[in-house]
Scaffold this motif. Sequence first.
Motif, short mmCIF file in Angstrom:
data_model
loop_
_atom_site.label_atom_id
_atom_site.label_comp_id
_atom_site.label_asym_id
_atom_site.label_seq_id
_atom_site.Cartn_x
_atom_site.Cartn_y
_atom_site.Cartn_z
N PRO A 146 83.75 46.56 78.67
CA PRO A 146 83.08 45.64 78.04
C PRO A 146 84.09 45.71 76.95
CG PRO A 146 81.90 46.41 78.61
CD PRO A 146 82.60 46.97 79.14
N VAL A 147 84.77 44.51 76.53
CA VAL A 147 86.02 44.38 75.19
C VAL A 147 84.91 43.44 74.33
CG1 VAL A 147 88.17 43.79 73.41
CG2 VAL A 147 87.37 44.45 76.39
N ILE A 148 85.14 44.07 73.01
CA ILE A 148 84.16 43.62 71.55
C ILE A 148 84.91 43.15 71.00
CG2 ILE A 148 82.46 43.79 69.81
CD1 ILE A 148 81.18 44.17 72.51
N TYR A 149 85.02 41.71 70.64
CA TYR A 149 85.94 41.22 69.40
C TYR A 149 85.21 41.02 68.11
CZ TYR A 149 89.44 41.11 73.55
OH TYR A 149 90.54 40.75 74.36
N THR A 150 85.76 41.00 66.97
CA THR A 150 84.69 41.62 66.09
C THR A 150 84.94 39.97 65.25
OG1 THR A 150 86.77 41.92 64.51
CG2 THR A 150 84.55 43.49 65.08
N ARG A 151 86.11 39.39 65.83
CA ARG A 151 86.07 37.83 65.33
C ARG A 151 84.96 36.98 65.45
NH1 ARG A 151 90.87 34.04 68.03
NH2 ARG A 151 89.75 32.17 67.61
N SER A 152 84.86 37.52 66.82
CA SER A 152 83.47 36.32 67.59
C SER A 152 81.87 37.21 67.32
CB SER A 152 83.67 35.72 68.62
OG SER A 152 83.84 37.11 69.10
N SER A 153 82.38 38.70 67.30
CA SER A 153 80.69 39.29 66.67
C SER A 153 80.62 39.92 65.76
CB SER A 153 81.04 40.74 68.26
OG SER A 153 81.78 41.41 67.39
N GLY A 154 81.54 39.98 64.97
CA GLY A 154 81.22 39.42 63.64
C GLY A 154 80.81 42.22 63.22
N THR A 155 80.76 42.07 62.59
CA THR A 155 80.26 43.75 62.73
C THR A 155 79.75 44.60 63.97
OG1 THR A 155 79.78 43.97 60.23
CG2 THR A 155 79.47 46.00 61.31
N ALA A 156 80.04 46.09 63.84
CA ALA A 156 79.83 46.59 65.11
C ALA A 156 79.11 47.32 65.06
CB ALA A 156 80.54 46.29 66.48
N THR A 157 78.01 48.83 65.21
CA THR A 157 77.75 49.48 64.73
C THR A 157 77.94 50.36 65.91
OG1 THR A 157 76.62 48.99 63.12
CG2 THR A 157 75.69 50.64 63.76
N VAL A 158 78.23 51.30 66.25
CA VAL A 158 77.81 52.43 67.62
C VAL A 158 76.95 53.53 66.80
CG1 VAL A 158 79.16 54.57 68.63
CG2 VAL A 158 80.30 52.13 68.75
N GLU A 159 75.86 53.75 67.25
CA GLU A 159 75.06 55.15 67.51
C GLU A 159 75.11 56.36 68.31
OE1 GLU A 159 71.10 53.84 66.07
OE2 GLU A 159 71.96 52.92 64.05
N GLY A 160 75.07 57.51 67.69
CA GLY A 160 74.82 58.09 68.89
C GLY A 160 73.01 59.20 68.90
N HIS A 161 72.53 59.28 69.83
CA HIS A 161 71.57 59.95 69.61
C HIS A 161 71.32 60.76 70.34
CE1 HIS A 161 69.42 56.26 67.41
NE2 HIS A 161 70.56 55.15 68.49
N LYS A 162 71.73 61.95 70.75
CA LYS A 162 71.51 63.58 71.32
C LYS A 162 72.18 62.96 73.01
CE LYS A 162 67.41 64.88 68.16
NZ LYS A 162 66.22 65.42 68.89
N GLY A 163 72.96 62.67 73.00
CA GLY A 163 73.73 62.80 74.18
C GLY A 163 73.91 61.24 74.96
N ASP A 164 73.71 60.02 74.37
CA ASP A 164 73.18 59.02 74.21
C ASP A 164 73.95 58.10 72.98
OD1 ASP A 164 73.03 56.31 75.62
OD2 ASP A 164 71.09 56.29 75.91
N TRP A 165 74.06 56.70 74.04
CA TRP A 165 74.43 55.91 72.20
C TRP A 165 74.06 53.75 72.38
CZ3 TRP A 165 78.51 52.46 73.15
CH2 TRP A 165 78.71 52.69 75.12
N GLU A 166 74.38 53.84 71.46
CA GLU A 166 73.77 52.50 71.49
C GLU A 166 74.80 51.48 70.38
OE1 GLU A 166 70.26 49.42 69.85
OE2 GLU A 166 70.00 51.24 69.18
N LEU A 167 75.33 50.72 70.45
CA LEU A 167 76.20 50.05 70.68
C LEU A 167 75.84 48.07 70.32
CD1 LEU A 167 80.00 49.12 71.61
CD2 LEU A 167 78.69 47.64 70.33
N ARG A 168 75.54 48.11 68.86
CA ARG A 168 74.84 46.42 68.71
C ARG A 168 76.07 45.72 68.03
NH1 ARG A 168 72.12 50.58 66.33
NH2 ARG A 168 72.78 49.77 63.96
N THR A 169 76.02 44.56 67.99
CA THR A 169 77.26 43.72 67.39
C THR A 169 76.39 42.51 66.10
OG1 THR A 169 76.86 41.84 69.14
CG2 THR A 169 78.75 43.63 68.84
N MET A 170 76.96 42.03 65.24
CA MET A 170 76.11 41.60 64.19
C MET A 170 75.77 39.99 64.80
SD MET A 170 78.10 39.36 60.79
CE MET A 170 76.76 39.94 59.38
#
Length: 245
Positions: free
Chosen positions: A221-245
């Motif tokens: 997966p490639v996220i381009y902020t030009r189209s996705s907007g802000t991107a946030t990565v959150e770590g959760h005790k061994g797991d992680w989540e990526l959210r875009t605008m």
Amino acid sequence: TILPANGGMAIYFDAPGRSNDLLADCGATNSVQFLTKPFLRAQGVNRLPALLLTHGDLRHVGGAELVANLFSAQKLCVSPARFRSPVYRRILKDYSATPERLRTVSRNDQLGCWTVLHPERGDRFSQADDNALVLYAVIGGQRILLLSDLGRLGQDALLQRTPDLRADIVVTGLPVQHEALSDALLDAIQPRVIIVADSEFPAVERASPKLRERLARRKVPVIYTRSSGTATVEGHKGDWELRTM
């Protein structure tokens, strides 16, 4: 959180507690007014423990003085390389008046959980992008690599000095010359997700079709902020989540 800033970017690292929070770059002055400042205020940020400037590109650091004043940045962290930008030089001069607030960081230095991988003290690349600070950390069990606008010679030096480099998430801007993320660097990193901080305007800050095609062949997966907007990565005790605008 990666904030695309009209050809630059600002990356905010919200650590547990407040003492190790970090803002890497901030965008130009108008980006600070309309993007970085509102975002930080929305996170409840009134004070920054550290502001890091990766290199002298105006689109990355043009609003640094404004951010330092608005958020009482306690420490300024910079590359050992010299940059021509008057704004960059001015804020260094301001912080030099109180030396304990100015920190020059280079390869193997630590900033909280982040390790500086590039440049080495003594590096003097002719292109500013090749001198950009590169940060690496393991957060929530995931290896994160922040490349800023690292150019081709800087990428080659990083790879030569860190042959065992691996990262699950890699964040890059667009260097002025050559392309981001050479194939040799990608072969070493073997990322699971790539975030490219590009922008609709100016047009030169859009990821080129050639780069997009080359990255698409990687089948990750490639996220381009030009189209996705802000991107946030959150770590959760061994797991992680990526959210875009």
